[in-house]
Design a protein around this motif. Structure first.
Motif, PDB file in Angstrom:
ATOM      1  N   ARG A   8      18.529  40.365 -57.898  1.00  0.00           N
ATOM      2  CA  ARG A   8      19.401  41.462 -58.271  1.00  0.00           C
ATOM      3  C   ARG A   8      19.124  41.913 -59.685  1.00  0.00           C
ATOM      4  O   ARG A   8      19.612  42.903 -60.139  1.00  0.00           O
ATOM      5  CB  ARG A   8      20.851  41.044 -58.153  1.00  0.00           C
ATOM      6  N   HIS A   9      18.273  41.140 -60.396  1.00  0.00           N
ATOM      7  CA  HIS A   9      17.951  41.512 -61.754  1.00  0.00           C
ATOM      8  C   HIS A   9      17.029  42.705 -61.808  1.00  0.00           C
ATOM      9  O   HIS A   9      16.806  43.251 -62.862  1.00  0.00           O
ATOM     10  CB  HIS A   9      17.293  40.339 -62.478  1.00  0.00           C
ATOM     11  N   PHE A  84      17.771  23.802 -64.116  1.00  0.00           N
ATOM     12  CA  PHE A  84      16.337  24.135 -64.104  1.00  0.00           C
ATOM     13  C   PHE A  84      15.480  23.041 -64.752  1.00  0.00           C
ATOM     14  O   PHE A  84      14.468  23.338 -65.367  1.00  0.00           O
ATOM     15  CB  PHE A  84      16.107  25.476 -64.817  1.00  0.00           C
ATOM     16  N   ARG A 150      10.380  30.951 -62.237  1.00  0.00           N
ATOM     17  CA  ARG A 150      11.236  30.056 -61.463  1.00  0.00           C
ATOM     18  C   ARG A 150      11.301  30.647 -60.065  1.00  0.00           C
ATOM     19  O   ARG A 150      10.849  31.757 -59.844  1.00  0.00           O
ATOM     20  CB  ARG A 150      12.638  29.973 -62.066  1.00  0.00           C
ATOM     21  N   ASN A 188      20.196  27.085 -57.273  1.00  0.00           N
ATOM     22  CA  ASN A 188      20.747  28.199 -58.030  1.00  0.00           C
ATOM     23  C   ASN A 188      20.519  29.484 -57.265  1.00  0.00           C
ATOM     24  O   ASN A 188      19.374  29.851 -56.985  1.00  0.00           O
ATOM     25  CB  ASN A 188      20.067  28.321 -59.398  1.00  0.00           C
ATOM     26  N   GLU A 189      21.630  30.145 -56.910  1.00  0.00           N
ATOM     27  CA  GLU A 189      21.544  31.470 -56.285  1.00  0.00           C
ATOM     28  C   GLU A 189      20.492  31.513 -55.168  1.00  0.00           C
ATOM     29  O   GLU A 189      19.493  32.245 -55.254  1.00  0.00           O
ATOM     30  CB  GLU A 189      21.266  32.549 -57.333  1.00  0.00           C
ATOM     31  N   ASN A 288      25.998  28.388 -56.194  1.00  0.00           N
ATOM     32  CA  ASN A 288      26.538  29.660 -56.698  1.00  0.00           C
ATOM     33  C   ASN A 288      26.101  30.843 -55.840  1.00  0.00           C
ATOM     34  O   ASN A 288      24.928  31.146 -55.733  1.00  0.00           O
ATOM     35  CB  ASN A 288      26.204  29.860 -58.179  1.00  0.00           C
ATOM     36  N   ASP A 312      28.624  34.083 -58.787  1.00  0.00           N
ATOM     37  CA  ASP A 312      28.093  34.675 -60.014  1.00  0.00           C
ATOM     38  C   ASP A 312      28.302  36.174 -59.927  1.00  0.00           C
ATOM     39  O   ASP A 312      28.030  36.783 -58.881  1.00  0.00           O
ATOM     40  CB  ASP A 312      26.584  34.419 -60.131  1.00  0.00           C
ATOM     41  N   TYR A 314      27.634  39.863 -62.207  1.00  0.00           N
ATOM     42  CA  TYR A 314      27.181  40.611 -63.384  1.00  0.00           C
ATOM     43  C   TYR A 314      27.472  42.082 -63.176  1.00  0.00           C
ATOM     44  O   TYR A 314      27.238  42.633 -62.091  1.00  0.00           O
ATOM     45  CB  TYR A 314      25.679  40.370 -63.620  1.00  0.00           C
ATOM     46  N   GLU A 346      29.281  32.103 -62.952  1.00  0.00           N
ATOM     47  CA  GLU A 346      28.542  32.771 -64.031  1.00  0.00           C
ATOM     48  C   GLU A 346      29.024  34.199 -64.158  1.00  0.00           C
ATOM     49  O   GLU A 346      29.256  34.875 -63.146  1.00  0.00           O
ATOM     50  CB  GLU A 346      27.048  32.885 -63.708  1.00  0.00           C
ATOM     51  N   VAL A 352      23.322  41.720 -70.299  1.00  0.00           N
ATOM     52  CA  VAL A 352      22.319  40.915 -69.606  1.00  0.00           C
ATOM     53  C   VAL A 352      20.955  41.364 -70.103  1.00  0.00           C
ATOM     54  O   VAL A 352      20.855  42.154 -71.061  1.00  0.00           O
ATOM     55  CB  VAL A 352      22.446  41.047 -68.066  1.00  0.00           C
ATOM     56  N   TRP A 354      18.249  42.082 -67.745  1.00  0.00           N
ATOM     57  CA  TRP A 354      17.385  42.433 -66.619  1.00  0.00           C
ATOM     58  C   TRP A 354      17.675  43.816 -66.041  1.00  0.00           C
ATOM     59  O   TRP A 354      17.136  44.165 -65.002  1.00  0.00           O
ATOM     60  CB  TRP A 354      17.497  41.376 -65.528  1.00  0.00           C
ATOM     61  N   PHE A 384      26.982  32.477 -67.920  1.00  0.00           N
ATOM     62  CA  PHE A 384      25.601  32.142 -68.214  1.00  0.00           C
ATOM     63  C   PHE A 384      25.356  32.671 -69.615  1.00  0.00           C
ATOM     64  O   PHE A 384      25.427  33.880 -69.804  1.00  0.00           O
ATOM     65  CB  PHE A 384      24.611  32.787 -67.241  1.00  0.00           C
ATOM     66  N   GLU A 394      14.759  34.897 -70.796  1.00  0.00           N
ATOM     67  CA  GLU A 394      16.161  35.325 -70.913  1.00  0.00           C
ATOM     68  C   GLU A 394      16.650  35.354 -72.363  1.00  0.00           C
ATOM     69  O   GLU A 394      17.844  35.289 -72.621  1.00  0.00           O
ATOM     70  CB  GLU A 394      17.034  34.431 -70.026  1.00  0.00           C
ATOM     71  N   HIS A 397      19.325  37.829 -73.283  1.00  0.00           N
ATOM     72  CA  HIS A 397      20.591  37.758 -72.527  1.00  0.00           C
ATOM     73  C   HIS A 397      21.680  37.207 -73.438  1.00  0.00           C
ATOM     74  O   HIS A 397      21.449  36.256 -74.191  1.00  0.00           O
ATOM     75  CB  HIS A 397      20.389  36.824 -71.333  1.00  0.00           C
TER      76      HIS A 397
HETATM   77  C1  GLA Z   1      21.557  34.493 -62.659  1.00  0.00           C
HETATM   78  C2  GLA Z   1      21.014  33.093 -62.796  1.00  0.00           C
HETATM   79  C3  GLA Z   1      21.048  32.574 -64.194  1.00  0.00           C
HETATM   80  C4  GLA Z   1      20.610  33.645 -65.169  1.00  0.00           C
HETATM   81  C5  GLA Z   1      21.508  34.834 -65.002  1.00  0.00           C
HETATM   82  C6  GLA Z   1      21.213  35.930 -65.997  1.00  0.00           C
HETATM   83  O1  GLA Z   1      22.874  34.507 -62.411  1.00  0.00           O
HETATM   84  O2  GLA Z   1      21.708  32.199 -61.971  1.00  0.00           O
HETATM   85  O3  GLA Z   1      20.175  31.469 -64.260  1.00  0.00           O
HETATM   86  O4  GLA Z   1      19.296  34.011 -64.915  1.00  0.00           O
HETATM   87  O5  GLA Z   1      21.321  35.364 -63.721  1.00  0.00           O
HETATM   88  O6  GLA Z   1      22.024  37.050 -65.802  1.00  0.00           O
END
Ligand code: GLA
Length: 700
Positions: A8-9, A84, A150, A188-189, A288, A312, A314, A346, A352, A354, A384, A394, A397
């Motif tokens: 989504r970034h 991570f 990642r 993670n996500e 998450n 999470d 954003y 988060e 952010v 991204w 985050f 990041e 961020h």
């Molecule tokens: C996601 C990831 C985090 C970080 C944030 C930045 O939520 O889980 O590790 O990269 O985005 O917005």
């Protein structure tokens, strides 16, 4: 639905993401129901949880000590650690080094700061990729993705699953009894940045999944409609993942691949979760989610597998209504949690890194955003991340502790929020209830996003957002429901542009109306069944009876085209050649390609009524229609002062009113009780200053 990849970034990828993943489309999808025997909240303090991701691997020990002291200043009581760090704790396969993590865990425990310990499987180490190159995820175009970032390996790779299980087992055994550990944060996500992989392991796993689903190759041919374009399969070894093809791929194949992919990711989660449950049955395990921003996982399915729902969120900074989209996301998360308290795992303190233009949050926005999540059922507010990273992808961020340190606006707002959450302990465990529900169906998103539909102008998401926003402006709290969920609590159910409607879902909505419910359905609904095939008899498929109409032909508009409505205003994007059976037209098109045809209809059925909207009306017409629907369903909802968000949480006989003013001008509300952030009595009139937040424990 054109790519394996979603992050989504990256907005361009977001559009593509609409693709990926999920699950076997069982005809009825039960509401999420984690086992009641499982702990459903981090062990320890009864306070609201406050904190964020903490990635101390990037810093020296003296910085850790500063961080921990600052966490205590801010009232931080939970941090997510180790998400991570796979490459650090297992530097070579099978060789573990926990010295650093041990020390961090001990320091946090000593300071009374609890840990949600991550399993690091969202970022396999360099040795993994070198040793198991066939675990690399492959795009739809056949590109095997490399290391240096990642992200997920192929979820169907046996080596990835084995290596993930091994490192999870080590972590669980080592930290099971650690005093800092209060919950597990798996991976993670899931689904970002990778949700689909077209590698050879996935091909084999997809075939097995299909065989399980259809039983025979004949069943698959039937479901996928392979008589069309001569795609008939003779055996399972001929079936492939839906790679980029010369023309449009079989849409039923793509829909099944989306289901398969979400399932493959969920299997990875469950494998890790079960290891953690075995070692620490007293601790909850979560992962998450990205409730409304990730369309690659069918979270109705996932929600039943986590012990506590964590999300999470954003903001899309460029949107002036980003606070309304935040509320939508929070309401969807609460709905996934089946009304139980959930964790905001988060969000960001400010910008952010991204989005195309990474706008800093305005003064007070950090608190407004946090309180909006809290108002909608979150009992944990996390960010985050705790300390901003100097290196890596990041570094631009925002964080709780900015690069510039503690003498900053962001840090002061972080301290203030920690203080405010401390005043709101009595809110913990209270719940939000709603009289209105919106149907949300990930499978319908996937089907609608396939190529070659009636019009690119119609998306399920846009229509949901329009409906949700209109209700938000009237202070109407909304739940989201999965197809075939329990509806008896709702006076009004909206199904905005529900492209995919199975026979079971059609019967479900029909029964709801029959029993006295008010239903509103909009254009582009009931176009296909669960195999992406048009229903026998045409549109809107199994909704024909409840809506009291059939559609002879879809009449989408040209770009920019509008048509007048006979009640004033106009429609755009869409119209239809409708044949009324038992419904009555309330509004008709006055001109254009559907001149004389119904644009809004209502059908009485049993004790209830079903409304249908055949076009996208202009804003004023839409606003009035929402008002009419609320009135018909006997739901209170009057337009609020511009930008004012009003939500209630309640428990037993206590009620908490959250008033969050997203506008610059002051607003007033009728309320009696005690304002909890200030301790002031409220005697009838509550002032909510421009940009401010008030939380009142109501009296009477
Ligand atoms: C996601 C990831 C985090 C970080 C944030 C930045 O939520 O889980 O590790 O990269 O985005 O917005």
């Amino acid at each position: 639905m054109t790519s394996m990849s979603h992050d989504r970034h990256h907005p361009a990828e977001v559009a593509e993401l609409a693709s990926a993943a999920a699950f076997a489309a069982a005809p009825a999808r039960p509401a999420p129901s984690p086992s009641p025997a499982r702990p459903d909240w981090p062990r320890g303090t009864q306070q609201l949880r406050y904190g964020g991701d903490y990635n101390p691997e990037q810093w020296t020990r003296d910085v850790w000590l500063d961080d921990i002291a600052l966490m205590r200043d801010a009232g931080v009581n939970l941090v997510s650690v180790g998400i991570f760090n796979w490459g650090l704790i297992e530097p070579r396969e099978g060789e573990y080094d926990f010295a650093q993590l041990d020390e961090i865990m001990d320091l946090l425990a000593g300071a009374g700061i609890d840990v949600a310990l991550g399993t690091p499987t969202a970022s396999p180490p360099a040795w993994f990729w070198t040793r198991y190159p066939d675990s690399r995820p492959v795009t739809r175009d056949g590109v095997a993705l490399g290391f240096g970032s990642r992200g997920m390996a192929s979820p169907s790779s046996p080596d990835y699953r084995r290596a993930s299980a091994a490192v999870t087992e080590q972590l669980a055994a080592r930290y099971a009894d650690h005093p800092a550990l209060v919950m597990w944060h798996v991976h993670n996500e899931y689904g970002a940045p990778i949700s689909e992989s077209y590698d050879e392991h996935s091909v084999r796993a997809f075939r097995a999944w299909l065989e399980d689903r259809y039983g025979s190759i004949h069943g698959l041919n039937d479901a996928w409609g392979t008589a069309f374009w001569g795609q008939r399969y003779q055996g399972w070894d001929e079936v492939d993942v839906p790679r980029r093809a010369p023309s449009v791929s079989n849409p039923a194949q793509r829909l099944d691949f989306a289901r398969f992919s979400s399932n493959a990711l969920l299997e990875c989660f469950i494998a890790e979760r079960d290891i953690l449950h075995r070692h620490t049955p007293e601790l909850p395990v979560t992962t998450n989610f990205m409730a409304s921003s990730c369309s690659s996982a069918d979270y109705w399915r996932w929600a039943g597998e986590v012990d506590v729902v964590a999300n999470d969120h954003y903001l899309t900074a460029a949107r002036s209504d980003s606070h309304i989209m935040l509320a939508l996301d929070a309401d969807l998360t609460r709905s996934l949690a089946a009304g139980r308290p959930w964790m905001l795992m988060e969000h960001s303190t400010s910008a952010v890194n991204w989005q195309p233009r990474n706008l800093a949050k305005l003064p007070g926005e950090l608190a407004r955003n946090s309180m909006s999540h809290l108002a909608r059922g979150a009992d944990a507010i996390m960010f985050f991340q705790f300390r901003a990273s100097r290196s890596g992808a990041e570094k631009f961020h925002s964080a709780m502790l900015p690069h510039a340190g503690t003498d900053t606006r962001v840090w002061r707002e972080v301290l203030a929020l920690g203080h405010d959450l401390g005043q709101l302990e009595s809110v913990r465990g209270s719940r939000v209830s709603a009289e209105v529900a919106i149907v949300w169906d990930w499978e319908s998103f996937w089907a609608q996003d396939l190529e070659w539909g009636p019009s690119v102008d119609l998306t399920h998401r846009d229509v949901i957002e329009a409906v949700y926003s209109a209700l938000w402006r009237r202070g109407v709290t909304v739940d989201f429901v999965a197809p075939q969920a329990e509806l008896s609590d709702y006076r009004l159910v909206l199904a905005p542009s529900l492209h995919l409607v199975s026979d079971g879902t059609g019967a479900w909505l029909t029964d709801y109306v029959h029993g006295g419910g008010t239903l509103a359905v909009s254009y582009g609904s009931g176009l296909v069944d669960e195999n992406d095939a048009v229903h026998p008899g045409g549109f809107p498929g199994p909704l024909r009876k409840v809506l009291g109409l059939g559609i002879d032909e879809l009449l989408p508009f040209a770009a920019g085209e509008t048509a007048a409505l006979d009640t004033g205003g106009h429609g755009s994007i869409w119209s239809e050649d409708i044949r009324l059976t038992t419904a009555t037209a309330i509004t008709r098109f006055a001109d254009g390609r559907a001149a004389g045809q119904p644009a809004v209809t209502v059908n009485r059925l049993g004790e209830g009524s079903a409304w249908y909207l055949a076009t996208r009306p202009d804003a004023a017409t839409f606003e009035a229609l929402i008002g009419d629907l609320l009135a018909a369903a006997h739901v209170t909802g009057k337009l609020q002062p511009e930008g004012l968000e009003v939500v209630e949480r309640a428990t037993g006989d206590e009620r908490f009113l959250f008033a969050i003013n997203h506008a610059q001008t002051d607003a007033r509300l009728v309320a009696r009780g005690v304002e909890l952030l200030s301790g002031d009595a409220v005697e009838g009139s509550l002032l909510v200053p421009g940009g401010g937040v008030r939380v009142v424990r109501l009296r009477g």
